[in-house]
Design a protein around this motif. Structure first.
Motif, PDB file in Angstrom:
ATOM      1  N   GLU A  19       0.826  -1.204   0.000  1.00 13.81           N
ATOM      2  CA  GLU A  19       0.000   0.000   0.000  1.00 13.81           C
ATOM      3  C   GLU A  19       0.865   1.261   0.000  1.00 13.81           C
ATOM      4  OE1 GLU A  19      -3.616   2.088   2.597  1.00 13.81           O
ATOM      5  OE2 GLU A  19      -2.647   0.247   3.300  1.00 13.81           O
ATOM      6  N   GLN A  20       1.917   1.263   0.789  1.00 20.24           N
ATOM      7  CA  GLN A  20       2.811   2.419   0.819  1.00 20.24           C
ATOM      8  C   GLN A  20       3.554   2.580  -0.505  1.00 20.24           C
ATOM      9  OE1 GLN A  20       5.090   1.239   4.308  1.00 20.24           O
ATOM     10  NE2 GLN A  20       4.147   2.860   5.557  1.00 20.24           N
ATOM     11  N   THR A  21       3.927   1.459  -1.112  1.00 21.95           N
ATOM     12  CA  THR A  21       4.625   1.510  -2.397  1.00 21.95           C
ATOM     13  C   THR A  21       3.726   2.087  -3.478  1.00 21.95           C
ATOM     14  OG1 THR A  21       5.960  -0.416  -1.775  1.00 21.95           O
ATOM     15  CG2 THR A  21       5.893   0.163  -4.106  1.00 21.95           C
ATOM     16  N   ARG A  22       2.462   1.670  -3.478  1.00 24.91           N
ATOM     17  CA  ARG A  22       1.515   2.238  -4.440  1.00 24.91           C
ATOM     18  C   ARG A  22       1.415   3.751  -4.273  1.00 24.91           C
ATOM     19  NH1 ARG A  22      -3.317  -2.058  -3.207  1.00 24.91           N
ATOM     20  NH2 ARG A  22      -2.586  -3.797  -4.511  1.00 24.91           N
ATOM     21  N   LEU A  23       1.343   4.186  -3.032  1.00 21.26           N
ATOM     22  CA  LEU A  23       1.262   5.609  -2.748  1.00 21.26           C
ATOM     23  C   LEU A  23       2.494   6.338  -3.252  1.00 21.26           C
ATOM     24  CD1 LEU A  23       0.112   8.141  -1.431  1.00 21.26           C
ATOM     25  CD2 LEU A  23       0.930   7.298   0.784  1.00 21.26           C
ATOM     26  N   MET A  24       3.665   5.757  -3.037  1.00 21.94           N
ATOM     27  CA  MET A  24       4.898   6.397  -3.479  1.00 21.94           C
ATOM     28  C   MET A  24       5.012   6.427  -5.002  1.00 21.94           C
ATOM     29  SD  MET A  24       6.832   7.748  -1.193  1.00 21.94           S
ATOM     30  CE  MET A  24       5.278   8.434  -0.655  1.00 21.94           C
ATOM     31  N   VAL A  25       4.547   5.381  -5.659  1.00 23.85           N
ATOM     32  CA  VAL A  25       4.561   5.370  -7.127  1.00 23.85           C
ATOM     33  C   VAL A  25       3.693   6.498  -7.675  1.00 23.85           C
ATOM     34  CG1 VAL A  25       3.825   4.063  -9.161  1.00 23.85           C
ATOM     35  CG2 VAL A  25       5.123   2.930  -7.364  1.00 23.85           C
ATOM     36  N   ALA A  26       2.535   6.691  -7.066  1.00 25.12           N
ATOM     37  CA  ALA A  26       1.668   7.802  -7.472  1.00 25.12           C
ATOM     38  C   ALA A  26       2.330   9.143  -7.177  1.00 25.12           C
ATOM     39  CB  ALA A  26       0.327   7.699  -6.745  1.00 25.12           C
ATOM     40  N   CYS A  27       2.950   9.255  -6.013  1.00 26.21           N
ATOM     41  CA  CYS A  27       3.628  10.503  -5.650  1.00 26.21           C
ATOM     42  C   CYS A  27       4.805  10.794  -6.580  1.00 26.21           C
ATOM     43  CB  CYS A  27       4.110  10.440  -4.205  1.00 26.21           C
ATOM     44  SG  CYS A  27       2.785  10.575  -2.984  1.00 26.21           S
ATOM     45  N   GLY A  28       5.508   9.760  -6.989  1.00 25.91           N
ATOM     46  CA  GLY A  28       6.605   9.953  -7.930  1.00 25.91           C
ATOM     47  C   GLY A  28       6.127  10.525  -9.252  1.00 25.91           C
ATOM     48  N   ALA A  29       4.951  10.064  -9.708  1.00 27.66           N
ATOM     49  CA  ALA A  29       4.390  10.577 -10.967  1.00 27.66           C
ATOM     50  C   ALA A  29       4.015  12.046 -10.831  1.00 27.66           C
ATOM     51  CB  ALA A  29       3.169   9.756 -11.360  1.00 27.66           C
ATOM     52  N   GLY A  30       3.314  12.401  -9.765  1.00 27.69           N
ATOM     53  CA  GLY A  30       2.930  13.789  -9.561  1.00 27.69           C
ATOM     54  C   GLY A  30       4.119  14.695  -9.356  1.00 27.69           C
ATOM     55  N   ALA A  31       5.132  14.184  -8.650  1.00 25.08           N
ATOM     56  CA  ALA A  31       6.340  14.978  -8.416  1.00 25.08           C
ATOM     57  C   ALA A  31       7.086  15.228  -9.722  1.00 25.08           C
ATOM     58  CB  ALA A  31       7.244  14.266  -7.416  1.00 25.08           C
ATOM     59  N   GLY A  32       7.114  14.243 -10.614  1.00 19.13           N
ATOM     60  CA  GLY A  32       7.737  14.441 -11.922  1.00 19.13           C
ATOM     61  C   GLY A  32       7.028  15.518 -12.721  1.00 19.13           C
TER      62      GLY A  32
END
Length: 443
Positions: free
Chosen positions: A160-173
Motif C-alpha cells: 500500500e505504501q509503495t503504491r502511494l509512493m509510485v503515485a507521488c513519484g508521478a505527480g512529483a515528476g
C-alpha cells in the motif's frame, strides 16, 4: 497469483523509512524531471540551430523553428519519424511489457520495468523535442514512478505504501518539469489515487513541492506561459457559461478520436514505415505552419498573448487535432495534457471571435485561458487538477477562477453525460442484452 519476491529491509521504524522514501522520491523526481527538461531543450536547440550556448534562454522553441529553413524542418521531422518508429518497434519487440502508472498504482507489485520504462520515457522526450505533436509530461511522471517504486522496494515498504509512493513519484515528476508543485499534488490525489485523505495528502504535497524546488536548480522558477493582465468582466463570465458545454462536446470527441487512434497503432514491422510517413507529412505542413511543431505549447502561448487571428486559430486547431491523432495511429507515444490545452485555447479563440461580434470588449487571450482550462478538464477527466494547473501555468489573478469554474462546470457536465450515454449504448449493444432485457420485462 505470482509469489512476491522478498522485500529488502533497511534499518529504522516503518514510519521513518516511509518518511525517508517520501523525501528521496521528491528529490529524485525533481532531478529526473530537470534532466529530461534540459535534454529536451538541448535537442531542440541542436535540431533547429538556435541558442546553442544557452539551454534556458530568451529565444523560444517557436522562434527557433520559425528561423530554421524549410528543408531543415522537413529533415528534422523525417529523423523524428525514423527514431520514433525504430525506437518503439525495438521496445515492443525486445523489451519487457510496459506497465502504465495507473496499472502500477493498482498492482500488488507496483514496480515498473526499469530499462523499458526509461527507454520509453527517453523516446518521448527525443521525439517531442524534434517536433512530435504529443505531450512530454508522461516521461517525467514515468521516471518519478520508476524511482519511487525502486526506493520503496529497497526500503521494504508495504504494498500500500509503495503504491502511494509510485503515485507521488508521478505527480512529483509533473511538478518538476512544469514548475507546478500544487498541481502535481492535486494530480496525485484526484487522478491517480482518487482520495483526499490526510494520509495521502501529506506525502503528495511533500514530494511535489520538493521536486519543484529541486528542479529550480536547472530550470529556474518561471511560469510556463507569459500572459498579459486580464481583468474579470461580465462579458467573459457569460461567455464561459454559454460555451462551457461546447468545450465538453469537443473534448469528448477528441478523447474518442485519440483513443481509437492509439488502439489501432501497429507494434510490428509497419510501425517504422507509418511513423516515417506521418512525420514527413508533419514536416511538410510545418513549412507553412511552424506553429504546429512540438507538444502544443506554441499555439497555446500565442493564443494566451493575443497573437492569433480567428482564421489562423481555426486552421491550427484542425491541423493539430489531425496530426495528434495520426501520430498516435502511427505508433508514437506521448501525453495529451498540453495538446488538449492547446486545442482548448485555439477553439476558444474561434468561439470568442464569434462572440465579440455580438458583445465586444474581451481580449482573445482571456477566452483562450478559460477555454484551455475547460477543454483540459474534460479531455483528461480532472476538473480540479486542470484549474490548479492553469493557474500555476499562467499565474493569472484569482478572480479568473470565476469564468474558469463556470466553463469547467459546463464542460464536465456535458462530457460526462455523453460518456454515460455511450456506455449505456455499448451495454445495450452487447449480444444477448435484448433477450436479457425481454426476460426481465416478462418477469
Amino acid at each position: 497469483m505470482h509469489a512476491q519476491p522478498p522485500r529488502p529491509r533497511v534499518p529504522g521504524s516503518p514510519l521513518i523509512r516511509f518518511a525517508v522514501v517520501t523525501v528521496l522520491t521528491g528529490i529524485g523526481a525533481g532531478l529526473g524531471g530537470m534532466a529530461l527538461a534540459l535534454l529536451l531543450h538541448f535537442l531542440q536547440h541542436v535540431a533547429y540551430g538556435y541558442s546553442i550556448t544557452r539551454l534556458i534562454g530568451n529565444e523560444s522553441f517557436y522562434e527557433g523553428v520559425e528561423a530554421a529553413s524549410a528543408g531543415r524542418r522537413i529533415a528534422v521531422l523525417a529523423a523524428c519519424g525514423v527514431i520514433a518508429g525504430c525506437g518503439w518497434f525495438a521496445i515492443y519487440r525486445y523489451g519487457r511489457p510496459l506497465v502504465s502508472i495507473k496499472k502500477a498504482v493498482a498492482s500488488d507489485d507496483p514496480r515498473m520495468p526499469p530499462v523499458t520504462t526509461a527507454a520509453h520515457a527517453l523516446l518521448q522526450i527525443i521525439t517531442v523535442a524534434l517536433g512530435s505533436p504529443l505531450g512530454r509530461e508522461v516521461a517525467p511522471r514515468e521516471i518519478g514512478s520508476l524511482l519511487a517504486g525502486w526506493l520503496s522496494h529497497y526500503a521494504g515498504l508495504s504494498v500500500e505504501q509503495t503504491r502511494l509512493m509510485v503515485a507521488c513519484g508521478a505527480g512529483a515528476g509533473l511538478a518538476a518539469v512544469y514548475n507546478v508543485p500544487f498541481g502535481g499534488a492535486i494530480f496525485i490525489l484526484e487522478v491517480l489515487l482518487r482520495s483526499f485523505e490526510v494520509r495521502v495528502v501529506i506525502p503528495a504535497l511533500v514530494t511535489s513541492v520538493i521536486a519543484a524546488v529541486v528542479a529550480w536548480l536547472g530550470l529556474g522558477d518561471a511560469s510556463q506561459y507569459v500572459v498579459p493582465h486580464f481583468g474579470l468582466s461580465a462579458n467573459l463570465v457569460t461567455w464561459a457559461i454559454v460555451t462551457g458545454p461546447v468545450f465538453g462536446v469537443a473534448a469528448f470527441a477528441f478523447v474518442q478520436l485519440t483513443t481509437k487512434a492509439r488502439a489501432a497503432a501497429p507494434k510490428g514491422w509497419m510501425l517504422p514505415l507509418l511513423s516515417l510517413a506521418n512525420f514527413l507529412i508533419i514536416g511538410l505542413l510545418a513549412v507553412s505552419f511552424p506553429q504546429i511543431l512540438g507538444n502544443g505549447k506554441t499555439p497555446a502561448q500565442l493564443g494566451f498573448s493575443n497573437e492569433l487571428t480567428i482564421g489562423l486559430a481555426g486552421t491550427l486547431l484542425v491541423i493539430k487535432v489531425a496530426i495528434t491523432a495520426s501520430s498516435l495511429r502511427a505508433g508514437a507515444q506521448g501525453g495529451l495534457l498540453t495538446p488538449g490545452m492547446s486545442n482548448g485555447a485555439l477553439l476558444a479563440i474561434v468561439l470568442g471571435g464569434l462572440w465579440t461580434l455580438i458583445w465586444p470588449g474581451t481580449p482573445m487571450g482571456a477566452f483562450a485561458i478559460v477555454g484551455a482550462t475547460a477543454f483540459l478538464a474534460s479531455s483528461m477527466k480532472m476538473p480540479i487538477t486542470a484549474l490548479v494547473l492553469m493557474v500555476e501555468f499562467t499565474r493569472v489573478d484569482h478572480d479568473f477562477l470565476v469564468p474558469m469554474l463556470c466553463a469547467v462546470a459546463g464542460s464536465i457536465a456535458i462530457s460526462r453525460s455523453l460518456e454515460l450515454r455511450m456506455q449505456a449504448h455499448a451495454r445495450s449493444s452487447k449480444p444477448g442484452s435484448e433477450l436479457k432485457g425481454a426476460a426481465v420485462s416478462r418477469g
